[in-house]
Design a protein around this motif. Sequence first.
Motif, PDB file in Angstrom:
ATOM      1  N   ASP A 169       0.846  -1.180   0.000  1.00 38.06           N
ATOM      2  CA  ASP A 169       0.000   0.000   0.000  1.00 38.06           C
ATOM      3  C   ASP A 169       0.892   1.244   0.000  1.00 38.06           C
ATOM      4  N   TYR A 170       1.416   1.572  -1.173  1.00 40.73           N
ATOM      5  CA  TYR A 170       2.353   2.688  -1.283  1.00 40.73           C
ATOM      6  C   TYR A 170       1.730   4.043  -0.942  1.00 40.73           C
ATOM      7  N   PRO A 171       0.471   4.316  -1.303  1.00 38.91           N
ATOM      8  CA  PRO A 171      -0.091   5.607  -0.891  1.00 38.91           C
ATOM      9  C   PRO A 171      -0.138   5.765   0.632  1.00 38.91           C
ATOM     10  N   ALA A 172      -0.496   4.711   1.340  1.00 44.01           N
ATOM     11  CA  ALA A 172      -0.542   4.797   2.802  1.00 44.01           C
ATOM     12  C   ALA A 172       0.859   4.982   3.379  1.00 44.01           C
ATOM     13  N   ARG A 173       1.820   4.278   2.814  1.00 46.20           N
ATOM     14  CA  ARG A 173       3.195   4.432   3.283  1.00 46.20           C
ATOM     15  C   ARG A 173       3.709   5.836   2.979  1.00 46.20           C
ATOM     16  N   ALA A 174       3.322   6.375   1.816  1.00 44.14           N
ATOM     17  CA  ALA A 174       3.735   7.740   1.461  1.00 44.14           C
ATOM     18  C   ALA A 174       3.104   8.751   2.417  1.00 44.14           C
ATOM     19  N   ARG A 175       1.817   8.582   2.728  1.00 42.33           N
ATOM     20  CA  ARG A 175       1.158   9.491   3.674  1.00 42.33           C
ATOM     21  C   ARG A 175       1.824   9.450   5.039  1.00 42.33           C
ATOM     22  N   ILE A 179       5.118  11.311   4.792  1.00 39.70           N
ATOM     23  CA  ILE A 179       4.880  12.748   4.686  1.00 39.70           C
ATOM     24  C   ILE A 179       4.454  13.315   6.039  1.00 39.70           C
ATOM     25  N   ALA A 180       3.634  12.579   6.768  1.00 43.42           N
ATOM     26  CA  ALA A 180       3.236  13.035   8.107  1.00 43.42           C
ATOM     27  C   ALA A 180       4.447  13.111   9.030  1.00 43.42           C
ATOM     28  N   GLU A 181       5.352  12.167   8.899  1.00 43.01           N
ATOM     29  CA  GLU A 181       6.590  12.179   9.690  1.00 43.01           C
ATOM     30  C   GLU A 181       7.450  13.392   9.331  1.00 43.01           C
ATOM     31  N   ILE A 182       7.576  13.673   8.055  1.00 47.40           N
ATOM     32  CA  ILE A 182       8.352  14.830   7.600  1.00 47.40           C
ATOM     33  C   ILE A 182       7.684  16.114   8.070  1.00 47.40           C
ATOM     34  N   HIS A 183       6.352  16.170   7.976  1.00 41.55           N
ATOM     35  CA  HIS A 183       5.604  17.355   8.407  1.00 41.55           C
ATOM     36  C   HIS A 183       5.826  17.614   9.896  1.00 41.55           C
ATOM     37  N   ALA A 184       5.830  16.559  10.681  1.00 44.79           N
ATOM     38  CA  ALA A 184       6.021  16.719  12.130  1.00 44.79           C
ATOM     39  C   ALA A 184       7.416  17.245  12.457  1.00 44.79           C
ATOM     40  N   ALA A 185       8.392  16.932  11.617  1.00 45.08           N
ATOM     41  CA  ALA A 185       9.760  17.388  11.863  1.00 45.08           C
ATOM     42  C   ALA A 185       9.991  18.832  11.414  1.00 45.08           C
ATOM     43  N   LEU A 186       9.116  19.362  10.588  1.00 42.96           N
ATOM     44  CA  LEU A 186       9.269  20.733  10.096  1.00 42.96           C
ATOM     45  C   LEU A 186       8.799  21.733  11.143  1.00 42.96           C
ATOM     46  N   ARG A 224      14.073  15.260  -0.035  1.00 43.56           N
ATOM     47  CA  ARG A 224      15.071  14.497   0.725  1.00 43.56           C
ATOM     48  C   ARG A 224      14.478  13.271   1.399  1.00 43.56           C
ATOM     49  N   GLY A 225      13.174  13.297   1.670  1.00 43.63           N
ATOM     50  CA  GLY A 225      12.562  12.230   2.445  1.00 43.63           C
ATOM     51  C   GLY A 225      11.936  11.108   1.649  1.00 43.63           C
ATOM     52  N   TYR A 226      12.139  11.071   0.345  1.00 47.81           N
ATOM     53  CA  TYR A 226      11.522  10.027  -0.478  1.00 47.81           C
ATOM     54  C   TYR A 226      11.937   8.641   0.024  1.00 47.81           C
ATOM     55  N   PRO A 227      10.974   7.768   0.355  1.00 46.63           N
ATOM     56  CA  PRO A 227      11.306   6.524   1.040  1.00 46.63           C
ATOM     57  C   PRO A 227      11.427   5.266   0.191  1.00 46.63           C
ATOM     58  N   PHE A 228      11.149   5.303  -1.098  1.00 45.33           N
ATOM     59  CA  PHE A 228      10.998   4.064  -1.853  1.00 45.33           C
ATOM     60  C   PHE A 228      12.165   3.708  -2.771  1.00 45.33           C
ATOM     61  N   GLY A 229      13.325   4.276  -2.596  1.00 43.55           N
ATOM     62  CA  GLY A 229      14.463   3.919  -3.446  1.00 43.55           C
ATOM     63  C   GLY A 229      14.429   4.641  -4.778  1.00 43.55           C
ATOM     64  N   TRP A 248       5.171   2.544  -9.882  1.00 41.34           N
ATOM     65  CA  TRP A 248       4.038   2.838  -9.019  1.00 41.34           C
ATOM     66  C   TRP A 248       4.430   3.475  -7.685  1.00 41.34           C
ATOM     67  N   PRO A 249       5.453   3.015  -6.980  1.00 42.22           N
ATOM     68  CA  PRO A 249       5.772   3.682  -5.715  1.00 42.22           C
ATOM     69  C   PRO A 249       6.026   5.184  -5.887  1.00 42.22           C
ATOM     70  N   TYR A 250       6.729   5.554  -6.948  1.00 41.03           N
ATOM     71  CA  TYR A 250       7.016   6.965  -7.181  1.00 41.03           C
ATOM     72  C   TYR A 250       5.751   7.736  -7.552  1.00 41.03           C
ATOM     73  N   GLN A 251       4.874   7.113  -8.346  1.00 38.87           N
ATOM     74  CA  GLN A 251       3.627   7.781  -8.716  1.00 38.87           C
ATOM     75  C   GLN A 251       2.749   8.010  -7.482  1.00 38.87           C
ATOM     76  N   ALA A 252       2.700   7.005  -6.599  1.00 37.87           N
ATOM     77  CA  ALA A 252       1.925   7.167  -5.363  1.00 37.87           C
ATOM     78  C   ALA A 252       2.516   8.285  -4.509  1.00 37.87           C
ATOM     79  N   TRP A 253       3.845   8.331  -4.440  1.00 37.78           N
ATOM     80  CA  TRP A 253       4.508   9.396  -3.676  1.00 37.78           C
ATOM     81  C   TRP A 253       4.164  10.770  -4.249  1.00 37.78           C
ATOM     82  N   LEU A 254       4.225  10.909  -5.571  1.00 38.68           N
ATOM     83  CA  LEU A 254       3.934  12.195  -6.199  1.00 38.68           C
ATOM     84  C   LEU A 254       2.496  12.639  -5.938  1.00 38.68           C
ATOM     85  N   GLN A 255       1.556  11.697  -5.979  1.00 41.81           N
ATOM     86  CA  GLN A 255       0.161  12.039  -5.725  1.00 41.81           C
ATOM     87  C   GLN A 255      -0.032  12.526  -4.295  1.00 41.81           C
TER      88      GLN A 255
END
Length: 147
Positions: free
Chosen positions: A68-74, A77-84, A99-104, A109-116
């Motif tokens: 579930d790449y969208p859930a992992r991306a969210r 992103i929530a982790e990055i948001h909390a650190a800002l 800098r925080g992109y997590p999927f290599g 698809w992982p990158y597309q989910a991240w971008l969305q």
Amino acid sequence: MTDRADQKLREAEDLRARLISEGRHRDAEIIRSLAATYRASRQANALLQADNQALKDGKPDGGTIDMDYPARARAKIAEIHAALPADATFSMRVSALKRGYPFGERRFWPYQAWLQERAKYLRQYDPETPLGPLLEGVSFPYQERAA
């Protein structure tokens, strides 16, 4: 099967030793490289079989299957948001997400989910967006909740 393979490897080593004693070093080197390739392929096959068994058991690499790449991306992103910091600028947020992109590798698809998910997050902080006032009443998972 393994006993036969081990026997063939021993025979190849004996042949190599005989070729060296006869002065046929080039042929001996060919036998050595073939035996090394065979050993490496046996090791790779053993690893693949272990991975396949783990997949059948539902736990590759000792973990659960999570596609579930969208859930992992969210979550990332929530982790990055909390650190800002709370007053982070739009460009700081974009930079932190880059800098925080997590999927290599940034493909498929992982990158597309991240971008969305990244676009959904950044839309609420983009100073150029014409929807800024319309989004004020909408609750996003990344916004801090008012106490």
